[in-house]
Scaffold this motif. Structure first.
Motif, short mmCIF file in Angstrom:
data_model
loop_
_atom_site.label_atom_id
_atom_site.label_comp_id
_atom_site.label_asym_id
_atom_site.label_seq_id
_atom_site.Cartn_x
_atom_site.Cartn_y
_atom_site.Cartn_z
N LEU A 196 -12.24 11.70 1.76
CA LEU A 196 -11.59 10.79 1.21
C LEU A 196 -10.50 10.36 2.20
CD1 LEU A 196 -10.12 9.85 -1.25
CD2 LEU A 196 -8.66 11.61 -1.45
N THR A 197 -10.11 11.18 3.25
CA THR A 197 -9.26 10.72 4.14
C THR A 197 -9.77 9.66 5.15
OG1 THR A 197 -8.19 12.97 4.02
CG2 THR A 197 -7.46 11.62 6.05
N GLY A 241 -2.70 5.28 6.82
CA GLY A 241 -3.70 5.45 5.62
C GLY A 241 -3.77 7.07 5.44
N ALA A 242 -4.02 7.71 6.34
CA ALA A 242 -4.46 9.23 6.44
C ALA A 242 -3.04 9.77 6.14
CB ALA A 242 -4.83 9.71 7.79
N LEU A 280 -12.35 7.84 4.60
CA LEU A 280 -12.64 6.81 3.70
C LEU A 280 -11.32 5.79 3.65
CD1 LEU A 280 -14.36 4.73 1.98
CD2 LEU A 280 -13.89 6.59 -0.07
N VAL A 281 -10.25 6.37 3.26
CA VAL A 281 -9.13 5.72 2.97
C VAL A 281 -8.58 4.98 4.43
CG1 VAL A 281 -6.58 5.99 2.33
CG2 VAL A 281 -8.10 6.91 0.97
N ALA A 282 -8.66 5.94 5.51
CA ALA A 282 -8.40 5.18 6.87
C ALA A 282 -9.04 4.30 7.24
CB ALA A 282 -8.47 6.41 7.75
N VAL A 332 -10.71 2.05 5.13
CA VAL A 332 -10.25 0.82 4.41
C VAL A 332 -9.01 0.34 4.94
CG1 VAL A 332 -9.56 0.06 1.94
CG2 VAL A 332 -11.60 1.77 2.33
N ALA A 333 -8.00 1.12 5.02
CA ALA A 333 -6.66 0.86 5.68
C ALA A 333 -6.85 -0.21 6.94
CB ALA A 333 -5.94 2.01 5.97
N VAL A 336 -2.41 9.56 2.36
CA VAL A 336 -3.21 10.61 1.56
C VAL A 336 -2.73 12.16 1.61
CG1 VAL A 336 -5.58 11.70 1.68
CG2 VAL A 336 -5.32 9.33 2.11
N THR A 393 0.80 -1.12 -0.03
CA THR A 393 0.13 0.20 0.00
C THR A 393 0.97 1.20 0.02
OG1 THR A 393 -1.67 -1.02 1.22
CG2 THR A 393 -1.83 1.17 1.30
N VAL A 448 1.10 4.06 -3.03
CA VAL A 448 0.63 5.39 -2.78
C VAL A 448 1.93 6.57 -3.19
CG1 VAL A 448 0.00 7.13 -1.22
CG2 VAL A 448 -1.12 4.82 -1.12
#
Length: 430
Positions: A225-226, A243-244, A228-230, A232-233, A247, A191, A195
């Motif tokens: 977005l942050t 994850g944050a 959401l990605v956090a 999912v991570a 981003v 990941t 990224v």
């Protein structure tokens, strides 16, 4: 309705209290983090007045606080800057890890807490506080100093190392097998690599897709977005905080600057809630038994951080005074230490009180070390230096060549700026 009323009253009191504590810390010139922790201790388990109605909301706010802390930290750096720092500063990162993680791991093993707790406590003592250090550099007017890029480089390597360390710690805390832990680590590394690749190759496209002239739209898109990605991570057993952070790295240019300005107040609010939440979940009665180990650990790791800063600044060609300032500035621990301890308390509850006491000591000592390490080292060095030779005898002075034709020019007194300047201009801040 009664529960909602109690929630509003408690939440309002918490936020108002945080504001008052923040203003008090600002007037004194210290970080507000220790005051937030003390407030949590006062109103948490075993405290003066436990807060029950707002407990669930504060827990959620604490999660958001960690996410925003790492997002805004990621916004400070571009992917190319991170890669460049890794190439030039990785020896300093290795020294940093060895000198500062080993004391924490050794302390956990000596206390009989086991290998998993040793890995967790190693992280607590290893990572410096980027938030506290950034504030100290600004307060002391050192952002343009020759040693400041070295300090930021060490912090960036620590933050990147968290992308590997946190998933590994999470796997160990969950009791996963070697295969399961290896899979988690591979997912995390994949990941991070993906990224960084997207940020390096397509960062402008990502920033353009997120960009908006409307501050409201920019705020909603970046924050959504942050989170959401956090999430999912977290589902992939990779830390939500990492994850944050990724981003933040992926965004650059005007988008990063605009998002930083919009999200900074939210970050400050929810980060304060996070520190309070950690204090709420720590029983004050559990701190006195671990106060002596915390003091010993704080003393040892203060010296090892100073050694780390000296080595890193020496590699960068910074002069002696700047090396001492680098080491003193890196002493402070804060947000990451609390995050790591918060993850580990489920396996070893005693880490929470020890980490709280340890962070309280070093978050207070950190700004003092940044200010006084170099003057104290200079004074001790002068005392240890041999006495100068006596005056030249008159005969010898008469036989010496005359230099009266060229009047001597007094050397300018050394200051923080000219003591650290090299022949080339100071590099820009990463």
């Amino acid at each position: 309705m009664h529960d909602t009323t109690a929630l509003l009253i408690e939440l309002g009191a918490i936020i108002l209290g945080l504001g008052i504590l923040g203003r008090l810390a600002g007037r004194v010139g210290f970080s507000a983090i220790p005051l937030y922790l003390l407030a949590g201790l006062a109103f948490g388990q075993g405290g003066l007045l436990p807060l029950n109605a707002s407990e669930e909301f504060v827990a959620t706010g604490a999660e958001i606080g960690v996410i925003l802390l790492l997002l805004l930290l990621g916004l400070e750096y571009s992917a190319s800057e991170l890669v460049s720092n890794l190439k030039t500063q990785y020896p300093s990162g290795i020294v940093d890890f060895v000198l500062n993680a080993v004391p924490g791991a050794a302390a956990a093993l000596i206390l009989g807490w086991g290998p998993v707790a040793a890995v967790a406590l190693a992280g607590v003592t290893w990572i410096s506080s980027s938030g506290v250090i950034a504030k100290v550099l600004g307060d002391l007017g050192r952002l343009g100093n020759r040693e400041t890029p070295v300090i930021l480089g060490v912090l960036v390597i620590e933050d990147l190392a968290m992308a590997v360390y946190l998933p590994l710690l999470t796997a160990l805390l969950a009791g996963l097998s070697l295969a399961g832990g290896s899979l988690t680590l591979l997912i995390s590394l994949g990941t991070v690599g993906a990224v960084l690749y997207l940020a390096l190759r397509h960062g402008r496209l990502i920033s353009r897709a997120v960009s908006s002239d409307n501050p409201e739209m920019l705020l909603l898109v970046v924050l959504g977005l942050t989170v959401l990605v956090a999430g999912v991570a977290q589902e992939l057993q990779v830390s939500a905080a990492v994850g944050a952070f990724l981003v933040g790295i992926a965004l650059s240019g005007e988008v990063a600057e605009g998002a930083h300005n919009l999200l900074a107040p939210l970050r400050d609010l929810f980060a304060a809630v996070f520190f309070v939440f950690f204090g709420l979940n720590t029983d004050p009665a559990a701190i006195p038994p671990v106060l002596v180990p915390a003091l010993i650990l704080a003393t040892v790791t203060t010296l090892t951080k100073i050694g780390t800063g000296w080595y890193a600044a020496k590699r960068a060609g910074v002069r002696t005074a700047g090396r001492w300032r680098t080491g003193g500035t890196l002493v402070a621990r804060g947000e990451f230490s609390i995050v790591i301890a918060g993850l580990a308390v489920g396996v070893e509850p005693r880490i929470g009180p020890l980490a709280t006491a340890y962070v309280l000591i070093l978050v207070i000592l950190g700004p003092l070390a940044a200010r006084w390490t170099e003057p104290l080292a200079r004074r001790l060095t002068r005392k240890a230096a041999p006495a100068p030779a006596g005056p030249v005898p008159p005969v010898a002075a008469a036989s010496a060549p005359s230099e009266t034709s060229a009047s001597p020019v007094a050397e300018p007194p050394a200051t923080e700026a000219n003591d650290t300047e090299a022949t080339d201009p100071a590099p820009s801040r990463p």
